[in-house]
Design a protein around this motif. Structure first.
Motif, PDB file in Angstrom:
ATOM      1  N   PRO A  24       0.805  -1.223   0.000  1.00  0.00           N
ATOM      2  CA  PRO A  24       0.000   0.000   0.000  1.00  0.00           C
ATOM      3  C   PRO A  24       0.843   1.280   0.000  1.00  0.00           C
ATOM      4  O   PRO A  24       1.841   1.389   0.709  1.00  0.00           O
ATOM      5  CB  PRO A  24      -0.822  -0.123   1.289  1.00  0.00           C
ATOM      6  N   VAL A  25       0.385   2.227  -0.808  1.00  0.00           N
ATOM      7  CA  VAL A  25       1.030   3.528  -0.951  1.00  0.00           C
ATOM      8  C   VAL A  25      -0.033   4.596  -0.733  1.00  0.00           C
ATOM      9  O   VAL A  25      -1.160   4.463  -1.216  1.00  0.00           O
ATOM     10  CB  VAL A  25       1.642   3.679  -2.358  1.00  0.00           C
ATOM     11  N   VAL A  26       0.313   5.670  -0.030  1.00  0.00           N
ATOM     12  CA  VAL A  26      -0.545   6.850   0.083  1.00  0.00           C
ATOM     13  C   VAL A  26       0.143   8.002  -0.632  1.00  0.00           C
ATOM     14  O   VAL A  26       1.324   8.274  -0.384  1.00  0.00           O
ATOM     15  CB  VAL A  26      -0.811   7.234   1.551  1.00  0.00           C
ATOM     16  N   LEU A  27      -0.587   8.681  -1.513  1.00  0.00           N
ATOM     17  CA  LEU A  27      -0.105   9.890  -2.177  1.00  0.00           C
ATOM     18  C   LEU A  27      -0.973  11.038  -1.682  1.00  0.00           C
ATOM     19  O   LEU A  27      -2.162  11.102  -1.988  1.00  0.00           O
ATOM     20  CB  LEU A  27      -0.220   9.756  -3.701  1.00  0.00           C
ATOM     21  N   CYS A  28      -0.400  11.948  -0.892  1.00  0.00           N
ATOM     22  CA  CYS A  28      -1.189  12.974  -0.209  1.00  0.00           C
ATOM     23  C   CYS A  28      -0.761  14.375  -0.642  1.00  0.00           C
ATOM     24  O   CYS A  28       0.409  14.744  -0.524  1.00  0.00           O
ATOM     25  CB  CYS A  28      -1.061  12.821   1.305  1.00  0.00           C
ATOM     26  N   ALA A  90      -9.982   1.679   4.554  1.00  0.00           N
ATOM     27  CA  ALA A  90      -9.436   0.901   3.436  1.00  0.00           C
ATOM     28  C   ALA A  90      -8.859  -0.434   3.891  1.00  0.00           C
ATOM     29  O   ALA A  90      -8.480  -1.258   3.055  1.00  0.00           O
ATOM     30  CB  ALA A  90      -8.353   1.716   2.723  1.00  0.00           C
ATOM     31  N   GLU A  91      -8.780  -0.622   5.207  1.00  0.00           N
ATOM     32  CA  GLU A  91      -8.165  -1.833   5.776  1.00  0.00           C
ATOM     33  C   GLU A  91      -6.752  -2.019   5.223  1.00  0.00           C
ATOM     34  O   GLU A  91      -6.359  -3.104   4.797  1.00  0.00           O
ATOM     35  CB  GLU A  91      -9.034  -3.068   5.505  1.00  0.00           C
ATOM     36  N   ALA A  92      -5.990  -0.923   5.243  1.00  0.00           N
ATOM     37  CA  ALA A  92      -4.637  -0.919   4.695  1.00  0.00           C
ATOM     38  C   ALA A  92      -3.614  -1.064   5.811  1.00  0.00           C
ATOM     39  O   ALA A  92      -3.710  -0.406   6.852  1.00  0.00           O
ATOM     40  CB  ALA A  92      -4.382   0.375   3.931  1.00  0.00           C
ATOM     41  N   GLY A  93      -2.660  -1.932   5.583  1.00  0.00           N
ATOM     42  CA  GLY A  93      -1.579  -2.128   6.538  1.00  0.00           C
ATOM     43  C   GLY A  93      -0.585  -0.990   6.469  1.00  0.00           C
ATOM     44  O   GLY A  93      -0.860   0.050   5.857  1.00  0.00           O
ATOM     45  N   PRO A  94       0.593  -1.146   7.069  1.00  0.00           N
ATOM     46  CA  PRO A  94       1.585  -0.069   7.030  1.00  0.00           C
ATOM     47  C   PRO A  94       1.867   0.368   5.592  1.00  0.00           C
ATOM     48  O   PRO A  94       2.081  -0.460   4.712  1.00  0.00           O
ATOM     49  CB  PRO A  94       2.825  -0.701   7.671  1.00  0.00           C
ATOM     50  N   VAL A  95       1.855   1.684   5.367  1.00  0.00           N
ATOM     51  CA  VAL A  95       1.884   2.226   4.009  1.00  0.00           C
ATOM     52  C   VAL A  95       3.201   2.941   3.731  1.00  0.00           C
ATOM     53  O   VAL A  95       3.866   3.454   4.623  1.00  0.00           O
ATOM     54  CB  VAL A  95       0.720   3.206   3.777  1.00  0.00           C
ATOM     55  N   HIS A  96       3.553   2.985   2.450  1.00  0.00           N
ATOM     56  CA  HIS A  96       4.576   3.895   1.958  1.00  0.00           C
ATOM     57  C   HIS A  96       3.876   5.239   1.748  1.00  0.00           C
ATOM     58  O   HIS A  96       3.016   5.359   0.871  1.00  0.00           O
ATOM     59  CB  HIS A  96       5.150   3.405   0.624  1.00  0.00           C
ATOM     60  N   TRP A  97       4.226   6.222   2.552  1.00  0.00           N
ATOM     61  CA  TRP A  97       3.535   7.518   2.492  1.00  0.00           C
ATOM     62  C   TRP A  97       4.353   8.505   1.675  1.00  0.00           C
ATOM     63  O   TRP A  97       5.536   8.722   1.947  1.00  0.00           O
ATOM     64  CB  TRP A  97       3.341   8.070   3.895  1.00  0.00           C
ATOM     65  N   VAL A  98       3.713   9.132   0.695  1.00  0.00           N
ATOM     66  CA  VAL A  98       4.329  10.186  -0.096  1.00  0.00           C
ATOM     67  C   VAL A  98       3.510  11.450   0.124  1.00  0.00           C
ATOM     68  O   VAL A  98       2.320  11.483  -0.201  1.00  0.00           O
ATOM     69  CB  VAL A  98       4.363   9.829  -1.597  1.00  0.00           C
ATOM     70  N   GLY A  99       4.134  12.484   0.690  1.00  0.00           N
ATOM     71  CA  GLY A  99       3.410  13.710   0.989  1.00  0.00           C
ATOM     72  C   GLY A  99       4.035  14.923   0.337  1.00  0.00           C
ATOM     73  O   GLY A  99       5.252  15.118   0.414  1.00  0.00           O
ATOM     74  N   ARG A 117       1.718   2.855  11.533  1.00  0.00           N
ATOM     75  CA  ARG A 117       0.848   2.856  10.358  1.00  0.00           C
ATOM     76  C   ARG A 117       1.609   3.155   9.077  1.00  0.00           C
ATOM     77  O   ARG A 117       1.065   3.031   7.979  1.00  0.00           O
ATOM     78  CB  ARG A 117      -0.289   3.881  10.526  1.00  0.00           C
ATOM     79  N   LEU A 118       2.872   3.601   9.207  1.00  0.00           N
ATOM     80  CA  LEU A 118       3.701   3.922   8.059  1.00  0.00           C
ATOM     81  C   LEU A 118       4.852   2.929   7.948  1.00  0.00           C
ATOM     82  O   LEU A 118       5.457   2.545   8.957  1.00  0.00           O
ATOM     83  CB  LEU A 118       4.268   5.339   8.173  1.00  0.00           C
ATOM     84  N   GLN A 119       5.144   2.544   6.727  1.00  0.00           N
ATOM     85  CA  GLN A 119       6.314   1.699   6.475  1.00  0.00           C
ATOM     86  C   GLN A 119       7.515   2.561   6.103  1.00  0.00           C
ATOM     87  O   GLN A 119       8.638   2.309   6.536  1.00  0.00           O
ATOM     88  CB  GLN A 119       6.020   0.704   5.351  1.00  0.00           C
ATOM     89  N   THR A 120       7.273   3.575   5.267  1.00  0.00           N
ATOM     90  CA  THR A 120       8.291   4.556   4.909  1.00  0.00           C
ATOM     91  C   THR A 120       7.598   5.912   4.774  1.00  0.00           C
ATOM     92  O   THR A 120       6.367   5.991   4.652  1.00  0.00           O
ATOM     93  CB  THR A 120       8.985   4.234   3.570  1.00  0.00           C
ATOM     94  N   LEU A 121       8.405   6.982   4.763  1.00  0.00           N
ATOM     95  CA  LEU A 121       7.884   8.330   4.535  1.00  0.00           C
ATOM     96  C   LEU A 121       8.758   9.039   3.521  1.00  0.00           C
ATOM     97  O   LEU A 121       9.986   9.105   3.688  1.00  0.00           O
ATOM     98  CB  LEU A 121       7.865   9.135   5.837  1.00  0.00           C
ATOM     99  N   ALA A 122       8.137   9.575   2.485  1.00  0.00           N
ATOM    100  CA  ALA A 122       8.826  10.405   1.498  1.00  0.00           C
ATOM    101  C   ALA A 122       8.074  11.725   1.384  1.00  0.00           C
ATOM    102  O   ALA A 122       6.842  11.737   1.330  1.00  0.00           O
ATOM    103  CB  ALA A 122       8.886   9.713   0.140  1.00  0.00           C
TER     104      ALA A 122
END
Length: 267
Positions: A24-28, A90-99, A117-122
């Motif tokens: 899972p990836v989040v683009l914020c 979304a029932e999402a596990g630890p995410v790669h977060w891009v902000g 809740r985050l796997q990585t942060l960019a």
């Protein structure tokens, strides 16, 4: 187009692309923008088997606004909690977060309370701390009033991206944005310090520094002095990147993110 109600009755809308079992990836997005800023990137990463969540932060894009609207309702902790609720929905596990900008600030807030809740942060276009006078929040509604919605949107887009195709997109988002939301959110964003959260974090952190983002670069000094040399922090220069570096230097940003995620994957 999934959506849900927050615990203060605000409708939050997000996109959910790619295979549900993908990493899972989040683009914020940032202030005055919306998830639409990342539409092309979301399709790109979904096509590489990532599950991509793209929120519209409260008061932006398709998401709703609290009633009544108050500065507290657009506080950094409040907006960050919305996005934890999105991960739950979304029932999402630890995410790669891009902000980008605000999107990075909200993730830095989560590092202090919800790092798991985050796997990585960019981040790009994000300072980890800022100290501006509170009156600076008035700039957004004043600019809309003085220049008019359409002209101000055009000026703002020119300041956020040099990409000819990206400018109409950003301008359309800024034109539709509610300046009252900008006033209330900017009241909170004028002064914050989340460097301590970043220093305490153990997850991998990537900063993409746009060479054409002077307003953010001029306030990055405290962040870089604190973070340089830390084993979990990587600084990558993006010479052609403006404030919306994903639009200006798309190929480099995508390449750096893929490399970062692959390097950070559990072995």
């Amino acid at each position: 187009m999934p959506q849900f109600l927050t615990d203060d009755d605000v409708t939050l809308v997000y996109d959910d692309l790619g295979p549900r079992d993908g990493a899972p990836v989040v683009l914020c997005h940032g202030l005055t923008a919306a998830g639409e800023q990342f539409a092309a990137d979301a399709a790109f990463f979904a096509g590489r088997a990532y599950r991509v969540l793209v929120p519209d932060v409260r008061g932006h894009g398709r998401s709703g606004k609290p009633n009544p609207m108050t500065a507290e309702g657009f506080g950094i902790p409040r907006m960050a909690d919305d996005l934890v609720a999105m991960l739950d929905h979304a029932e999402a596990g630890p995410v790669h977060w891009v902000g980008n900008s605000l999107g990075g600030i909200l993730a830095l807030e989560l590092l202090g309370r919800r790092e798991a809740r985050l796997q990585t942060l960019a981040t790009f276009g994000t300072a980890y701390a800022l100290s501006l006078p509170r009156w600076s929040a008035q700039v957004i509604p004043s600019a809309y009033a003085v220049f008019g919605r359409k002209f101000y949107a055009w000026m703002a887009a020119r300041g956020m991206t040099r990409h000819a195709g990206g400018r109409p997109l950003i301008a359309s988002l800024v034109e539709r944005f509610d300046p009252q939301v900008g006033l209330l959110a900017a009241h909170n964003l004028a002064r914050y310090d989340l460097i301590g959260n970043a220093l305490a974090a153990r997850l991998p952190i990537l900063m993409l520094r746009g060479g054409r983002d002077p307003q953010v670069n001029v306030v990055l000094g405290p962040t870089l002095r604190a973070m340089r040399g830390r084993p979990n922090f990587t600084l990558v220069e993006v010479p052609e990147g403006g404030h919306c570096a994903n639009l200006d230097a798309t190929e480099q940003v995508r390449t750096e993110l893929l490399r970062f995620w692959q390097r950070s994957a559990p072995r």
